[in-house]
Scaffold this motif. Sequence first.
Motif, short mmCIF file in Angstrom:
data_model
loop_
_atom_site.label_atom_id
_atom_site.label_comp_id
_atom_site.label_asym_id
_atom_site.label_seq_id
_atom_site.Cartn_x
_atom_site.Cartn_y
_atom_site.Cartn_z
N UNK A 17 0.77 -1.23 0.00
CA UNK A 17 0.00 0.00 0.00
C UNK A 17 0.80 1.28 0.00
N UNK A 18 2.12 1.21 -0.29
CA UNK A 18 2.95 2.40 -0.29
C UNK A 18 3.25 2.91 -1.71
N UNK A 19 2.58 2.31 -2.69
CA UNK A 19 2.67 2.81 -4.05
C UNK A 19 4.03 2.61 -4.71
N UNK A 20 4.31 3.44 -5.73
CA UNK A 20 5.53 3.33 -6.51
C UNK A 20 6.45 4.55 -6.35
N UNK A 21 6.04 5.48 -5.51
CA UNK A 21 6.81 6.72 -5.36
C UNK A 21 8.12 6.58 -4.62
N UNK A 22 8.34 5.47 -3.96
CA UNK A 22 9.57 5.27 -3.20
C UNK A 22 10.62 4.44 -3.94
N UNK A 23 10.32 4.04 -5.17
CA UNK A 23 11.20 3.12 -5.89
C UNK A 23 12.60 3.69 -6.12
N UNK A 24 12.68 4.96 -6.53
CA UNK A 24 13.99 5.56 -6.82
C UNK A 24 14.87 5.67 -5.58
#
Length: 261
Positions: A17-24
Amino acid sequence: MNEKNVGYLKDQLKYTGFGEGLENVLVENIQKGNLEFKLDHEAKYGTDTVLTSLNFKKSEQSDMYFFNSYNMKIQKEGQPEELSQTFYINRDNNITAKEAYNLMEGRAVNKDLKNKEGEVYNAWIKIDFKVADDEKGNFKLNHYHQNYGYDLEASLSKHPIKELETPKYKEDLINSLKKGNLQSVTFVIAGEERKQFVEANPHFKTVNVYDSSMQRINDQKKKQSESKAQGKDVKQNQDADAESGPGPQKNTKKKKQGNSI
């Protein structure tokens, strides 16, 4: 960098549930080779600010990293205190970010879980804010096993909820409540439709009902009953005074003193 490991961690973040915004920033930390690191995530649920710190650790035996836990804090608008709880990541027993928020709001979440033997079982989970579970200040998680006997559908059927009349709406309602959501529904009372809210209450094997102002219906009825009871007591005391007549002044004072206690 272990690309397969990175891909797995990205999926974990997404499906927890933490999305994809933390991938980088995840990749950047792994490339640095730190033994441990944290990622910060912020979200809004209504007027609540939810701050989450996600904890990662490198294996001592390989180049793989693991998403071990996350600490969630809820800041209520206009309130200085922050509610905090740590949730641990397990392959089969993950609690999503929204489920964690719902748990911290005091609601119950229904999950299919696995025991140590790998057997699947169903249970409702609810935080017990009266009991500290560990030295880190986490609260205890109560589990209401499937054998506890809570039947959500049967509990809902005791109320005149319009959505229960349509199979698709009924299914959506039940699924939403199982995720721990406070769900808007339509009550039909004496032919009149009213917007109210319901949430699952496995401990008492019922559902909590709130009106459109988010006042709990059960509490209102209790207050009304107490008010009626107090009114009845006052009337009985007044009738008793009337029947006793004027009487001596000394006796009258005693009665007034008795009524005031």
